[in-house]
Design a protein around this motif. Structure first.
Motif, mmCIF file in Angstrom:
data_model
loop_
_atom_site.group_PDB
_atom_site.id
_atom_site.type_symbol
_atom_site.label_atom_id
_atom_site.label_comp_id
_atom_site.label_asym_id
_atom_site.label_seq_id
_atom_site.Cartn_x
_atom_site.Cartn_y
_atom_site.Cartn_z
ATOM 1 N N VAL A 93 -8.837 -4.568 -9.850
ATOM 2 C CA VAL A 93 -9.881 -5.015 -8.922
ATOM 3 C C VAL A 93 -10.371 -3.860 -8.059
ATOM 4 N N ASN A 94 -9.442 -3.088 -7.501
ATOM 5 C CA ASN A 94 -9.822 -1.978 -6.639
ATOM 6 C C ASN A 94 -10.581 -0.897 -7.404
ATOM 7 N N ASP A 95 -10.152 -0.649 -8.637
ATOM 8 C CA ASP A 95 -10.828 0.365 -9.460
ATOM 9 C C ASP A 95 -12.269 -0.040 -9.748
ATOM 10 N N LEU A 96 -12.482 -1.281 -10.200
ATOM 11 C CA LEU A 96 -13.840 -1.732 -10.531
ATOM 12 C C LEU A 96 -14.722 -1.811 -9.292
ATOM 13 N N ALA A 97 -14.172 -2.326 -8.201
ATOM 14 C CA ALA A 97 -14.958 -2.444 -6.968
ATOM 15 C C ALA A 97 -15.350 -1.064 -6.439
ATOM 16 N N GLY A 98 -14.417 -0.118 -6.492
ATOM 17 C CA GLY A 98 -14.706 1.239 -6.012
ATOM 18 C C GLY A 98 -15.765 1.929 -6.848
ATOM 19 N N ARG A 99 -15.657 1.820 -8.166
ATOM 20 C CA ARG A 99 -16.648 2.474 -9.032
ATOM 21 C C ARG A 99 -18.001 1.766 -8.977
ATOM 22 N N ALA A 100 -17.989 0.467 -8.686
ATOM 23 C CA ALA A 100 -19.258 -0.250 -8.525
ATOM 24 C C ALA A 100 -20.007 0.269 -7.295
ATOM 25 N N ARG A 101 -19.289 0.474 -6.204
ATOM 26 C CA ARG A 101 -19.921 0.986 -4.974
ATOM 27 C C ARG A 101 -20.452 2.400 -5.158
ATOM 28 N N GLN A 102 -19.820 3.171 -6.041
ATOM 29 C CA GLN A 102 -20.235 4.554 -6.264
ATOM 30 C C GLN A 102 -21.188 4.700 -7.448
ATOM 31 N N ASN A 103 -21.627 3.560 -8.037
ATOM 32 C CA ASN A 103 -22.500 3.583 -9.210
ATOM 33 C C ASN A 103 -21.893 4.387 -10.359
ATOM 34 N N LYS A 104 -20.584 4.223 -10.573
ATOM 35 C CA LYS A 104 -19.888 4.955 -11.623
ATOM 36 C C LYS A 104 -19.326 4.033 -12.701
ATOM 37 N N LEU A 105 -19.797 2.795 -12.739
ATOM 38 C CA LEU A 105 -19.342 1.891 -13.790
ATOM 39 C C LEU A 105 -19.896 2.324 -15.138
ATOM 40 N N LYS A 106 -19.119 2.148 -16.181
ATOM 41 C CA LYS A 106 -19.570 2.418 -17.540
ATOM 42 C C LYS A 106 -20.126 1.133 -18.148
ATOM 43 N N GLN A 158 0.829 -1.208 0.000
ATOM 44 C CA GLN A 158 0.000 0.000 0.000
ATOM 45 C C GLN A 158 0.861 1.255 0.000
ATOM 46 N N LYS A 159 1.974 1.205 0.718
ATOM 47 C CA LYS A 159 2.856 2.372 0.758
ATOM 48 C C LYS A 159 3.481 2.623 -0.611
ATOM 49 N N ARG A 160 3.850 1.550 -1.310
ATOM 50 C CA ARG A 160 4.524 1.694 -2.596
ATOM 51 C C ARG A 160 3.567 1.960 -3.757
ATOM 52 N N GLU A 161 2.428 1.269 -3.764
ATOM 53 C CA GLU A 161 1.517 1.342 -4.898
ATOM 54 C C GLU A 161 0.320 2.256 -4.667
ATOM 55 N N GLY A 162 0.085 2.630 -3.397
ATOM 56 C CA GLY A 162 -1.086 3.440 -3.097
ATOM 57 C C GLY A 162 -2.385 2.669 -3.222
ATOM 58 N N GLU A 163 -2.305 1.335 -3.146
ATOM 59 C CA GLU A 163 -3.464 0.456 -3.278
ATOM 60 C C GLU A 163 -3.476 -0.562 -2.150
ATOM 61 N N LYS A 164 -4.692 -0.939 -1.712
ATOM 62 C CA LYS A 164 -4.812 -2.015 -0.746
ATOM 63 C C LYS A 164 -4.656 -3.360 -1.450
ATOM 64 N N LEU A 165 -4.002 -4.301 -0.789
ATOM 65 C CA LEU A 165 -3.844 -5.645 -1.333
ATOM 66 C C LEU A 165 -4.803 -6.576 -0.598
ATOM 67 N N THR A 166 -5.910 -6.901 -1.250
ATOM 68 C CA THR A 166 -6.880 -7.834 -0.676
ATOM 69 C C THR A 166 -6.586 -9.238 -1.212
ATOM 70 N N PHE A 167 -7.381 -10.207 -0.782
ATOM 71 C CA PHE A 167 -7.203 -11.567 -1.294
ATOM 72 C C PHE A 167 -7.738 -11.718 -2.721
ATOM 73 N N THR A 168 -8.681 -10.855 -3.110
ATOM 74 C CA THR A 168 -9.347 -11.015 -4.405
ATOM 75 C C THR A 168 -8.380 -11.035 -5.590
ATOM 76 N N PRO A 169 -7.432 -10.062 -5.721
ATOM 77 C CA PRO A 169 -6.527 -10.123 -6.874
ATOM 78 C C PRO A 169 -5.648 -11.368 -6.883
ATOM 79 N N ILE A 170 -5.322 -11.886 -5.722
ATOM 80 C CA ILE A 170 -4.531 -13.121 -5.662
ATOM 81 C C ILE A 170 -5.325 -14.269 -6.252
ATOM 82 N N PHE A 171 -6.585 -14.388 -5.819
ATOM 83 C CA PHE A 171 -7.440 -15.464 -6.336
ATOM 84 C C PHE A 171 -7.686 -15.286 -7.835
ATOM 85 N N MET A 172 -7.921 -14.049 -8.271
ATOM 86 C CA MET A 172 -8.195 -13.789 -9.680
ATOM 87 C C MET A 172 -7.001 -14.171 -10.558
#
Length: 453
Positions: free
Chosen positions: A344-357, A269-283
């Protein structure tokens, strides 16, 4: 003054049309550049159409629930001065063409305009209880021909997503009388088949089942399903009726992944500015497994199998209103773990905000759903048509387990989870369905806990 056409923009390669869900501006309203004028919907995604100019809304060409093609003119905005793209009201060459129009052409044009006005102005029957979408024209025809909602539901649609078109309902009306006359002949033929020496093989007939009526008393609350809720309901029922669902389950030891993520997540998170969840690992692991078993990455078209070249992973995400949406990670097998986490974080975030295209939810070839998010250990997900398989990730739990070592077996605390694989038994047999999640499990359990991010 200049008149600017507000057109339905291109919303993705596979999106050809959209439904108008609401007008945010009315005729006479002042509009600023980039201000939303109306809301549209394509499948599960709601979007806004903004104005490109400052001006006043002077004309609207579509009503709520009308379907517009990409590029169609939705409205006219009048601006001060001349502007690029303005529609010219007069043209010198057009004057010459008008002089050449004969009286017969004028009369024909007037008749066509009158017919269109009658169609648009005609009252539209209320078919809001239906889970299917019907255009205003189809609703008008159904009302004029005294076709009930129950009867309308039986018409097979030839349009996109089995939508009933004008030709479909007109063909149905034309054949409705002949079908009733043919009924006695059909009954006579059936009697003849019974007495025939040659046995007749009966074909199963699919009948639409109607839900039992629900009793409502004064203390019950009646809640209208949302548009998205109706779409999801229809999609799920259609999937169960289309595919022969079979499930396989396997338990996976993900202790190495659990410990590795805890070790690197802060640095990541410090290096990439992103949270590392389990989802991208599984994907990432699932995309790798699909490359090993490409016949899980298919669709069925009648008697043909369409083998997909790209691996596009659908990622089921829960929305704040309780509905579900499935954004798609395109070419997932080409992403490293950092790229996967960002996507993963981008799609999940925009899904929660109803901003998906609209294009964000198109083109999926295999879907993954994380039922463990809400504590479920195992799930039996419904296949996301036209795909043939979907994988459910159960909750990760601390459990006592037998650990095998060269010195002998002992009991230890491990982090484990269940994988639930639903697949279409028409084209995916138990061997392929079981081997697929077995390989996913092998990759997860073999995760290198010492590697650096």
């Amino acid at each position: 003054m200049a008149r600017i056409e507000l057109k339905l923009p291109q919303m993705g390669e596979s999106v050809a049309e959209a439904t108008v869900t609401s007008w945010l501006k009315e005729i006479g309203d002042t509009i600023e550049a980039d201000e939303a004028v109306l809301e549209i919907a394509t499948d599960k995604v709601d979007s806004e159409v903004p104005s490109e100019v400052d001006g006043v809304l002077v004309e609207k060409f579509f009503e709520v629930d009308d379907v517009a093609k990409v590029g169609a003119v939705l409205a006219i905005i009048e601006t001060e001065g001349d502007a690029e793209g303005a529609s010219e009201e007069t043209d010198e060459s057009s004057d010459e063409e008008v002089e050449e129009v004969d009286e017969a052409s004028v009369e024909e044009l007037e008749d066509n305009i009158s017919a269109v006005k009658e169609t648009v102005a005609a009252p539209v029957a209320d078919f809001s209880d239906s889970e299917r979408f019907y255009s205003p024209l189809v609703k008008n025809i159904a009302k004029e021909e005294n076709i009930s909602l129950e009867e309308l539901e039986t018409i097979q649609g030839s349009g996109k997503d089995n939508r009933v078109t004008k030709d479909d309902i007109l063909n149905y009306i034309e054949n409705r009388g002949s079908k009733q006359q043919a009924a006695p002949e059909t009954q006579a033929a059936s009697k003849q088949d019974i007495t025939s020496e040659k046995p007749v093989q009966q074909q199963p007939i699919a009948q639409a089942t109607q839900a039992a009526p629900v009793s409502v008393n004064g203390q019950d609350e009646i809640i209208e399903m949302s548009r998205m809720g109706k779409l999801i309901s229809h999609h799920m029922v259609q999937s169960v009726q289309t595919s022969a669902h079979v499930q396989s389950f396997i338990e996976v030891d993900v202790t190495n992944i659990w410990n590795w993520r805890n070790r690197v997540k802060n640095e990541f998170q410090k290096r990439e500015g992103e949270k590392l969840t389990f989802t991208p690992i599984f994907m990432q692991v699932i995309a790798k497994t699909i490359k090993d078993f490409p016949m899980i990455n298919i669709s069925v078209d009648g008697d043909k199998i369409i083998k997909k070249k790209n691996i596009n992973l659908g990622m089921a995400a829960a929305l704040p209103d309780g509905n579900l949406i499935v954004p798609v990670i395109k070419n997932a097998d080409q992403l490293n773990l950092v790229g996967m986490a960002k996507r993963v974080n981008d799609l999940a975030g925009r899904a929660r905000q109803n901003k998906l295209k609209p294009d964000d939810i198109q083109g999926g070839t295999y879907t993954v759903t994380n039922v463990g998010t809400f504590g479920s250990v195992i799930g039996t997900p419904i296949i996301n048509q036209p795909q043939v398989a979907i994988l459910a990730l159960g909750a990760i739990r601390k459990v006592p387990a037998v650990i095998e070592t060269p010195e002998g077996d002992f009991i230890g605390i491990r982090h484990k989870m269940f994988l639930s694989h639903s697949y279409d038994h028409r084209v995916v047999n138990g061997a392929l369905g079981g081997q697929f999640i077995q390989r996913v499990a092998e990759y997860l359990e073999a995760w290198d806990g010492d590697k650096e991010i």
